[in-house]
Each structure stands twice: as structure tokens, then as C-alpha cells.
Design a protein around this motif. Structure first.
Motif, PDB file in Angstrom:
ATOM      1  N   LYS A  61       0.845  -1.203   0.000  1.00 24.85           N
ATOM      2  CA  LYS A  61       0.000   0.000   0.000  1.00 24.85           C
ATOM      3  C   LYS A  61       0.879   1.252   0.000  1.00 24.85           C
ATOM      4  CE  LYS A  61      -3.947   2.312   1.033  1.00 24.85           C
ATOM      5  NZ  LYS A  61      -3.905   3.437   0.133  1.00 24.85           N
ATOM      6  N   GLN A  62       1.942   1.249   0.787  1.00 24.81           N
ATOM      7  CA  GLN A  62       2.846   2.405   0.825  1.00 24.81           C
ATOM      8  C   GLN A  62       3.524   2.619  -0.531  1.00 24.81           C
ATOM      9  OE1 GLN A  62       5.616   2.351   4.095  1.00 24.81           O
ATOM     10  NE2 GLN A  62       3.989   2.268   5.627  1.00 24.81           N
ATOM     11  N   VAL A  63       3.924   1.523  -1.169  1.00 22.29           N
ATOM     12  CA  VAL A  63       4.567   1.613  -2.483  1.00 22.29           C
ATOM     13  C   VAL A  63       3.566   2.136  -3.516  1.00 22.29           C
ATOM     14  CG1 VAL A  63       5.541   0.226  -4.362  1.00 22.29           C
ATOM     15  CG2 VAL A  63       6.331  -0.115  -2.023  1.00 22.29           C
ATOM     16  N   GLU A  64       2.344   1.616  -3.492  1.00 17.08           N
ATOM     17  CA  GLU A  64       1.316   2.070  -4.436  1.00 17.08           C
ATOM     18  C   GLU A  64       0.985   3.548  -4.215  1.00 17.08           C
ATOM     19  OE1 GLU A  64      -1.757  -0.807  -3.695  1.00 17.08           O
ATOM     20  OE2 GLU A  64      -0.955  -2.195  -5.191  1.00 17.08           O
ATOM     21  N   ASP A  65       0.905   3.970  -2.951  1.00 12.46           N
ATOM     22  CA  ASP A  65       0.614   5.378  -2.647  1.00 12.46           C
ATOM     23  C   ASP A  65       1.741   6.296  -3.155  1.00 12.46           C
ATOM     24  OD1 ASP A  65      -1.768   4.621  -1.455  1.00 12.46           O
ATOM     25  OD2 ASP A  65      -1.038   4.862   0.601  1.00 12.46           O
ATOM     26  N   LEU A  66       2.977   5.878  -2.951  1.00 14.46           N
ATOM     27  CA  LEU A  66       4.111   6.662  -3.453  1.00 14.46           C
ATOM     28  C   LEU A  66       4.074   6.729  -4.977  1.00 14.46           C
ATOM     29  CD1 LEU A  66       6.753   8.216  -3.031  1.00 14.46           C
ATOM     30  CD2 LEU A  66       7.949   6.009  -3.056  1.00 14.46           C
ATOM     31  N   TYR A  67       3.747   5.639  -5.618  1.00 16.53           N
ATOM     32  CA  TYR A  67       3.651   5.603  -7.080  1.00 16.53           C
ATOM     33  C   TYR A  67       2.601   6.605  -7.568  1.00 16.53           C
ATOM     34  CZ  TYR A  67       2.812   3.872 -11.795  1.00 16.53           C
ATOM     35  OH  TYR A  67       2.645   3.779 -13.164  1.00 16.53           O
ATOM     36  N   ILE A  68       1.425   6.592  -6.930  1.00 23.98           N
ATOM     37  CA  ILE A  68       0.352   7.505  -7.336  1.00 23.98           C
ATOM     38  C   ILE A  68       0.784   8.958  -7.145  1.00 23.98           C
ATOM     39  CG2 ILE A  68      -1.980   8.313  -6.751  1.00 23.98           C
ATOM     40  CD1 ILE A  68      -2.631   5.306  -6.125  1.00 23.98           C
ATOM     41  N   LYS A  69       1.432   9.258  -6.012  1.00 21.60           N
ATOM     42  CA  LYS A  69       1.910  10.629  -5.757  1.00 21.60           C
ATOM     43  C   LYS A  69       2.994  11.036  -6.753  1.00 21.60           C
ATOM     44  CE  LYS A  69       2.171  10.113  -1.053  1.00 21.60           C
ATOM     45  NZ  LYS A  69       2.666  10.416   0.277  1.00 21.60           N
ATOM     46  N   SER A  70       3.754  10.061  -7.258  1.00 16.27           N
ATOM     47  CA  SER A  70       4.871  10.339  -8.141  1.00 16.27           C
ATOM     48  C   SER A  70       4.500  10.372  -9.611  1.00 16.27           C
ATOM     49  CB  SER A  70       5.969   9.279  -7.937  1.00 16.27           C
ATOM     50  OG  SER A  70       6.400   9.256  -6.609  1.00 16.27           O
ATOM     51  N   LEU A  71       3.301   9.955  -9.966  1.00 23.01           N
ATOM     52  CA  LEU A  71       2.899   9.903 -11.377  1.00 23.01           C
ATOM     53  C   LEU A  71       3.150  11.200 -12.141  1.00 23.01           C
ATOM     54  CD1 LEU A  71      -0.348   7.738 -11.431  1.00 23.01           C
ATOM     55  CD2 LEU A  71       1.816   7.256 -12.564  1.00 23.01           C
ATOM     56  N   PRO A  72       2.825  12.366 -11.591  1.00 20.72           N
ATOM     57  CA  PRO A  72       3.103  13.599 -12.344  1.00 20.72           C
ATOM     58  C   PRO A  72       4.602  13.790 -12.659  1.00 20.72           C
ATOM     59  CG  PRO A  72       1.636  14.057 -10.504  1.00 20.72           C
ATOM     60  CD  PRO A  72       2.116  12.634 -10.350  1.00 20.72           C
ATOM     61  N   ARG A  73       5.467  13.318 -11.789  1.00 27.40           N
ATOM     62  CA  ARG A  73       6.917  13.452 -12.006  1.00 27.40           C
ATOM     63  C   ARG A  73       7.395  12.532 -13.121  1.00 27.40           C
ATOM     64  NH1 ARG A  73       7.946  12.987  -5.713  1.00 27.40           N
ATOM     65  NH2 ARG A  73       7.270  15.050  -5.123  1.00 27.40           N
TER      66      ARG A  73
END
Length: 76
Positions: A61-73
Motif C-alpha cells: 500500500k505504501q509503495v502504491e501510494d508513493l507511485y500515485i503521488k509520483s505519477l506527475p513526475r
């Protein structure tokens, strides 16, 4: 029937693709700082990370959340 796309940003993305993209962007050192799990800090590899994340829901879940937050980058 309507042809509507899923609003889930993880739809159709494999865990392997998520981990590979995060490692490519951040590197294991930064990932280990952002998400405190041994698979990112001690002898890290995509394979060992996938094994751990598939068994550990909270870490995934933490990895998926970081991925979602990082998508714009990633698109830059």
C-alpha cells in the motif's frame, strides 16, 4: 454499454512495473528512506522487493501510494 476508462490510476499496472518505475526514478537508496522496509535497504533488487511486497499488504500500500503521488513526475 458505455466505454469508460477506470478512474483507478493503478488499473492495468503490474506491481513489477510500479517497483521498476520507482527504482528508476528514485533509486533504492531514496526508496529505502521514503519507505522503511529491508527489501529497499539491504541487498535490494526488484525480485526480492516483489516477493516481499506480494506478501505484505501494508508495505505494498505504501509503495502504491508513493507511485500515485509520483505519477506527475514520471511524465516530465
Amino acid at each position: 454499454m458505455e466505454n469508460s476508462k477506470s478512474k483507478d490510476p493503478l488499473h492495468g499496472i503490474t506491481l513489477q512495473k510500479i517497483v521498476e518505475q520507482l527504482v528508476e526514478y528514485y533509486g533504492f537508496d531514496t526508496l529505502g528512506t521514503l519507505i522503511k522496509v529491508k527489501c529497499f535497504t539491504e541487498n535490494p533488487s526488484v525480485k526480492s522487493s516483489l516477493t516481499f511486497l506480494r506478501k505484505t499488504d501494508w508495505a505494498r500500500k505504501q509503495v502504491e501510494d508513493l507511485y500515485i503521488k509520483s505519477l506527475p513526475r514520471f511524465s516530465n
